[in-house]
Design an enzyme around this catalytic site. Structure first.
Site, PDB file in Angstrom:
ATOM      1  N   TYR A  14       0.922  -1.182   0.018  1.00 52.18           N
ATOM      2  CA  TYR A  14       0.122   0.022  -0.031  1.00 52.18           C
ATOM      3  C   TYR A  14       0.987   1.177   0.098  1.00 52.18           C
ATOM      4  O   TYR A  14       1.669   1.384   0.935  1.00 52.18           O
ATOM      5  CB  TYR A  14      -0.780  -0.207   1.235  1.00 52.18           C
ATOM      6  N   SER A 252      -5.503   8.404   6.723  1.00 52.60           N
ATOM      7  CA  SER A 252      -4.990   7.052   7.024  1.00 52.60           C
ATOM      8  C   SER A 252      -5.934   6.221   6.032  1.00 52.60           C
ATOM      9  O   SER A 252      -6.830   6.357   5.579  1.00 52.60           O
ATOM     10  CB  SER A 252      -5.344   6.619   8.369  1.00 52.60           C
ATOM     11  N   LYS A 253      -5.293   4.767   6.141  1.00 51.98           N
ATOM     12  CA  LYS A 253      -6.023   4.047   5.300  1.00 51.98           C
ATOM     13  C   LYS A 253      -7.537   3.593   5.956  1.00 51.98           C
ATOM     14  O   LYS A 253      -8.407   3.574   4.774  1.00 51.98           O
ATOM     15  CB  LYS A 253      -5.371   2.546   5.573  1.00 51.98           C
ATOM     16  N   ARG A 254      -7.717   3.825   6.991  1.00 46.67           N
ATOM     17  CA  ARG A 254      -9.116   3.564   7.320  1.00 46.67           C
ATOM     18  C   ARG A 254      -9.937   4.575   7.133  1.00 46.67           C
ATOM     19  O   ARG A 254     -11.258   4.466   6.816  1.00 46.67           O
ATOM     20  CB  ARG A 254      -9.053   3.601   9.006  1.00 46.67           C
TER      21      ARG A 254
END
Ligand code: GLU
Length: 482
Positions: A14, A252-254
């Site tokens: 990622y 963030s990824k979230r």
């Protein structure tokens, strides 16, 4: 001295925008001094290992034009460039530090360390190794080694005084040595910790500038003590601030859109993303914010980097993307836009796609916005006659009916359906009736598109739809208004 910078990602599968920005700054610093940009894969944290993750790094960097001069696949004089392939060499460096009194063997087992930690936590002391093995005598050490007791090698941090390191953005940072942990350099399996490996690797790879996230700021004094202990010159540090989603949350990824691929999938152009991320935490000297990678190499300077976190602004990214879309040649734009146009223009393949592209190009900020913009071409959408009322154009349902009734015979008699042909016909009528342009054009555009916003105006849309369809839609408008 030749400038040598390195990007040292861990293969997580990622590419976070923050990491890509680190890579970009790292690349720019090397290239603007004619130096070398090095790629080192830090894959020693096997728990984080993800299949195919190294390819994500290669592909992203290459797509963005951040080509490395030395790295795992291209080789170079100071390889291997994959950290896991360098594992065997660290222990001897740690042993040198043991010899010179800057590190020591520690035989404490997990249970003891856990006990110490518990007591410290209970007494509200920040957990740190209690330096139990720091002063073992040579005999004690030999005895334990001979008995085969597992050990780690720890850094012997001075217990008094201070350590200062310099960061190019933050200036001098000084910490009390008493706050620094005797961190582990070599683990019981003989392998280095990240904190040790990165120092030895940066030195052996002759790195002159280290750009990284400021989560490493707190470890830098310990890194500097290691450089000092070895008698090595530390690199210049450039710790960059986080990228935030808003005032309180990190990107963030979230919470989405945090990776390069997320943005590309959303339809952003690579060049625009690279340009935009350069502006996250870096301010160019002048007003201009649109830079190609080559221009960034010229313009970038470390003193334009900011100490405060950058906020990721999707609106600005979109505007920059629009600037890159406008820079495309009409042919290149048509080629890229066509698949998006075709998502909603499925029936009409007789229209002039080049004309459609030419009206789309100046107003497109994102290719994925196109299907919705052209969804009126195949079929007239349902619309409310209230749409004919426009305050500024001074039109309402009544005036619109009058306008469409006047337009209909003019268009029926028209043979030249080129943009110029339709233009002369409609503007001829405006002149003849002595009305404002909008008086005619707004109702026509509404009748033929059924939409509040369209790419291009009434003239272009008539020309695109052609005589038959335009007339049918005008008639439909008259019917709705009557
Ligand atoms: N592998 C580390 C990371 O991905 C790099 C840290 C550094 O650049 O020193 O966070």
């Amino acid at each position: 001295m030749e400038v040598r910078t390195r990007f040292a990602p861990s293969p997580t599968g990622y590419m976070h925008i923050g990491n890509l920005r680190t890579a970009l700054f790292t690349y720019l610093i090397a290239k603007q001094s004619g130096g070398k940009f090095i790629l080192r894969i830090e894959d020693t944290d096997q728990e984080r290992y993800v299949e195919g993750a190294v390819d994500v790094i290669y592909d992203t960097l290459r797509n963005c034009g951040l080509n490395w001069d030395e790295g795992p696949d291209v080789g170079g004089p100071v390889g291997p460039y994959i950290q896991s392939e360098r594992m065997s060499m660290f222990k001897e460096y740690a042993e040198k530090l043991v010899e010179s009194g800057h590190a020591y063997y520690c035989f404490c087992d997990k249970e003891r360390l856990e006990e110490v930690r518990k007591i410290q936590v209970a007494s509200r002391i920040s957990p740190m190794y209690d330096r139990h093995c720091r002063n073992l005598s040579p005999e004690e050490i030999k005895e334990k080694l001979d008995a085969g007791i597992p050990y780690v090698i720890r850094q012997k941090v001075p217990t008094e005084g201070t350590t200062t390191f310099h960061d190019e953005i933050y200036g001098d940072i000084t910490v009390e040595n008493s706050t620094l942990d005797d961190q582990i350099l070599i683990k019981t399996d003989g392998m280095p910790t990240y904190n040790f490996a990165n120092v030895v690797d940066d030195h052996l790879m002759q790195i002159t500038h280290v750009v990284r996230g400021n989560e490493y700021l707190a470890s830098s004094p310990k890194y500097n003590l290691l450089y000092e202990a070895f008698g090595w010159e530390p690199p210049k540090y450039i710790h960059v601030e986080h990228i935030m989603k808003n005032a309180t949350e990190k990107l963030s990824k979230r919470n989405g859109d945090a990776s390069f691929n997320d943005l590309i999938e959303k339809g952003f152009m690579t060049e625009a993303v690279v340009n935009y991320i350069a502006l996250l935490g870096w301010a160019p000297k002048g007003e201009n914010e649109i830079f190609t990678l080559e221009e960034l190499v010229q313009e970038f300077s470390i003193d334009g980097l900011s100490k405060s976190p950058a906020i990721f602004d999707p609106v600005k990214l979109k505007a920059i993307n629009g600037a890159y879309i406008r820079k495309l040649s009409p042919e290149a734009f048509l080629e890229k836009a066509l698949p998006y146009i075709r998502q909603t223009v499925k029936v009409r393949d007789d229209i002039d796609f080049a004309l459609l592209a030419s009206v789309l190009q100046p107003r497109t900020e994102l290719f994925t916005d196109i299907p919705e913009q052209v969804d009126f071409i195949d079929a007239l959408p349902e619309y409310d006659t209230a749409m004919y009322c426009h305050k500024k154009m001074k039109t309402n349902e009544e005036t619109s009916l009058e306008a469409l009734n006047a337009v209909l015979p003019v268009l029926e008699a028209l043979d030249d359906w080129s943009v110029d042909g339709v233009h002369s016909a409609l503007f001829g009528l405006v002149e003849k009736m002595g009305v404002k342009n909008g008086y005619i054009l707004w109702p026509v555009r509404t009748a033929i598109s059924g939409k509040q916003f369209t790419p291009g105006g009434a003239v272009e849309i008539c020309s695109l739809l052609g005589k038959e369809e335009t007339i049918a839609r005008i008639k439909k408008g008259i019917e709705k208004l009557s």
